[in-house]
Scaffold this active site. Structure first.
Site, mmCIF file in Angstrom:
data_model
loop_
_atom_site.group_PDB
_atom_site.id
_atom_site.type_symbol
_atom_site.label_atom_id
_atom_site.label_comp_id
_atom_site.label_asym_id
_atom_site.label_seq_id
_atom_site.Cartn_x
_atom_site.Cartn_y
_atom_site.Cartn_z
ATOM 1 N N ASP A 435 0.815 -1.212 0.000
ATOM 2 C CA ASP A 435 0.000 0.000 0.000
ATOM 3 C C ASP A 435 0.849 1.263 0.000
ATOM 4 O OD1 ASP A 435 0.818 -0.429 2.600
ATOM 5 O OD2 ASP A 435 -1.158 -0.202 3.507
ATOM 6 N N CYS A 436 2.048 1.211 0.560
ATOM 7 C CA CYS A 436 2.950 2.364 0.488
ATOM 8 C C CYS A 436 3.386 2.604 -0.957
ATOM 9 C CB CYS A 436 4.169 2.147 1.373
ATOM 10 S SG CYS A 436 3.777 1.941 3.112
#
Length: 703
Positions: A435-436
């Site tokens: 997700d980063c």
């Protein structure tokens, strides 16, 4: 002029707090982070103290204020503390190894521990808002004593009273038993084994450590080394005193083998399975007759992996637990070697100073994560072009944080592809996260619309997309750092007692939705990319996964934020970004769920107990962050009840301080369901983002 002895220094995302004997003029960043003025009263250049009355005014004030507390390398620094079990590991490691923390640091740690002591019963919990338990109380008590606080100090006496009234330190969970044993304040025979020989198992076995969730893997790696070596600090007079102070009976009379499964009811969250108890019994028997040759081989093997982790992360390590245990391993193996001092230097990366004192963070910061969200919020405001210096700096940090290459010898050391990914914090840390990476991609693509910014090339962004494609699981979802490598039944071996879902990397709605959003945005910018068909298939599979885990009431369970508000924000945003019709039953149900949780004052407020119980629990008051998430969700889905949305917007405007800042309210992050963690920048990011979306969607007014 506001002055301070402490100031934050940054270097390519690295954050260190430096102490000066003489007070110096505080920067806007220092005033903001240390709360050197009453909340809402600090007025950086360009700001004013007139309350906003309209969404447009609130947006402008929020942007003006938050842009002034950006660090000089482009990121937004914030408090990523909250867990109470981290700092004692650092204190114990320093005591055992003889590494002296600066007196100024020790004073601030003591101040933090006293500030976070439960004023009613004198104990501490798993995190700053948790009830007092044996894990928290024992470790903070020991830390205070090691830092020089006398046993007759009133706060120490109160803590000791709570501890002894609740059974003493023998009931501490396994991680606490480990730390006490390294200190020489607990017998190694009182721990269930941490078998180092497991590391020699071939990867094709489903229980091999290479198949575990990376945080679990990297914690039990050095723990198994220390357990195998029985590394223990010196039996000093102070440690002898602790042996007398924290137990309900004489240390020498304790039956240590009976303490292995003695876990206080105050602490127990995830009980041992019958299978784990049987295995522990077998391992205890093996421990008495283990092969020295095999153990020595495993010790060498694990230390090689420990060294690899240290070098790949420039001695930051994946997180604060293995950071301090790795440091202990290096000391055991090499003494105070150059590698030991590299470790010691990186302790500063985890120590965070705030208004309440100095704590140990759950990572070396949340730099990239917070900056990526901030960029997206600013871009949706419609006034990013009015803050060119701020946006250029943010773009710079995004640029320098992308991981440029894969880790070496990935297969042998169980690492995943890294090239093109974004980490949670800094490029030095370097562990890639799904997700980063997705939020990094979304931010990089959004910034391409600003003519004054040197864009990150589509080729580099495509490298990030490649990482996301490799990370998709067989169920269509995305886990956090790596693919799900092991079977779900591995959770039956979870020995932690206080955490859930630690054994493998599970698919999450947050990670899955973020990846869908990133790939959906990328295909708009690069519709003819060679992998576009793979991207389309990946998005479709991800959508199917997100729908499959939606609960009957329309919500999604959040695993990294509190809780259903957070998970449902991601669920809706992911579906909408994929092109799912707004009339889709999944989206309609999700909006209905959120609307049903709105409070009388127009806001939303969800308690961390939602994560613990996995059922929605209302907070005592509405929270600006929960409200921001709910509003972003409803507006993304074009929820037809505009009055519901406007009530939420009015709540945010009312809660905003005159200077454009927002109040710090209850803790808002979580991991492994039971431990909460702070994200202090969320209070600035998500209200601004929601206000910006409201203006773009409904008012379409220039600011």
């Amino acid at each position: 002029m506001t002055t301070t002895n402490w100031s934050l220094k940054v270097d390519r995302g690295r954050q260190t707090w430096e102490y000066s004997q003489e007070k110096k003029e505080a920067t806007d960043v220092d005033i903001h982070l240390l709360r050197l003025k009453e909340p809402g009263t600090h007025c950086p250049e360009g700001c004013d103290l007139n309350r906003a009355k309209t969404p447009q005014q609130a947006i402008k004030k929020a942007f003006q204020y938050f842009s002034k507390v950006q660090t000089e390398d482009g990121h937004w620094a914030g408090d990523y503390g909250g867990p109470m079990f981290l700092l004692p590991g650092l204190v114990i490691t320093c005591y055992v190894t003889g590494y002296q923390l600066p007196e100024s640091t020790q004073r601030e740690i003591i101040r933090y521990l006293f500030n976070r002591q439960n004023p009613v019963d004198g104990g501490w919990g798993l995190h700053i808002e948790a009830h007092s338990d044996i894990f928290g109380t024992t470790l903070q008590y020991v830390s205070l004593r090691l830092l020089g606080v006398p046993a007759d100090h009133p706060s120490v006496v109160k803590a000791r009273t709570f501890l002894l009234q609740n059974g003493g330190a023998t009931g501490i969970p396994s991680w606490g038993k480990f730390w006490l044993a390294t200190l020489n304040a607990y017998d190694w025979n009182g721990l269930n084994p941490i078998p180092i020989e497991f590391w020699l198992l071939p990867y094709n076995l489903p229980i091999a450590p290479g198949r575990w969730w990376c945080h679990c893997r990297m914690v039990y790696l050095p723990m198994s080394y220390i357990y195998a070596k029985k590394t223990t600090g010196p039996l000093t007079d102070l440690v002898k005193d602790l042996r007398r102070e924290i137990y309900c009976q004489e240390y020498e009379k304790i039956n240590w083998s009976e303490q292995r499964n003695n876990i206080s009811k105050l602490d127990m969250y995830y009980e041992h399975t019958s299978l784990l108890n049987v295995i522990n019994g077998s391992l205890n028997a093996y421990e008495k007759v283990h092969s020295k040759w095999l153990r020595d081989k495993a010790i060498d093997y694990t230390f090689d992996h420990i060294r690899y982790e240290d070098e790949q992360t420039k001695y930051i390590d994946i997180g604060p637990v293995n950071k301090t245990v790795n440091m202990l391993c290096v000391w055991d193996r090499e003494g105070k070697s150059p590698a030991f001092y590299k470790h010691a230097d990186r302790l500063k990366d985890y120590l965070w100073l705030s208004f309440d004192g100095m704590k140990m963070q759950g990572y070396n910061g949340s730099q990239l994560w917070d900056t990526a969200f901030t960029i997206q919020a600013f871009m949706e405001s419609g006034i990013a072009n009015q803050f060119q210096d701020c946006m250029k700096l943010a773009g710079h940090y995004l640029d320098i944080s992308q991981v440029p290459e894969d880790a070496r010898d990935m297969k042998h050391y169980h690492r995943h592809y890294s090239k093109g990914a974004w980490p949670f914090s800094t490029v030095d840390h370097g562990w890639p996260i799904s997700d980063c990476t997705a939020e990094g991609i979304k931010s990089a693509l959004a910034l391409r619309s600003l003519p004054f910014i040197e864009p990150i090339s589509l080729d580099r962004i495509a490298d990030g997309i490649n990482v996301l494609l490799t990370l998709q699981n067989g169920d269509g979802g995305w886990a956090s750092y790596e693919n799900t490598r092991g079977p779900k039944w591995l959770e039956k071996f979870n020995p932690s007692e206080v955490f859930q879902n630690i054994m493998i990397d599970y698919s999450y709605v947050e990670c899955s939705a973020a990846c869908i959003q990133a790939m959906s945005a990328f295909r708009k910018h690069a519709p003819n990319h060679p992998r576009i068909k793979e991207i389309n298939r990946s998005i479709a599979r991800g959508v199917k996964f997100i729908k499959s885990i939606q609960r009957q009431d329309g919500s999604w369970l959040g695993s990294w934020g509190i809780c259903f508000t957070y998970g449902t924000w991601f669920g809706i945003e992911g579906l909408v970004a994929s092109g799912e019709p707004l009339t889709s039953p999944s989206i309609v149900k999700a909006c209905k769920f959120l609307a049903s949780k709105q409070r009388a004052d127009g806001g939303w407020g969800e308690s961390f107990k939602s994560n613990v119980t996995k059922e929605y629990v209302q907070h005592e008051t509405s929270q600006v962050v929960n409200t921001g998430w709910a509003l972003l969700s409803l507006m993304s889905a074009k929820y037809p009840d505009r009055e519901c949305i406007e009530r939420g917007i009015k709540f945010l405007i009312q809660r905003q301080y005159p200077n454009g800042d927002f109040p710090q309210e209850s803790i808002i992050g979580v991991f492994n369901f039971n431990c909460m963690i702070s994200y202090s920048n969320y209070k600035n990011i998500f209200p601004l983002w929601a206000l910006s979306r409201y203006n773009q969607l409904y008012l379409k007014s220039k600011i």
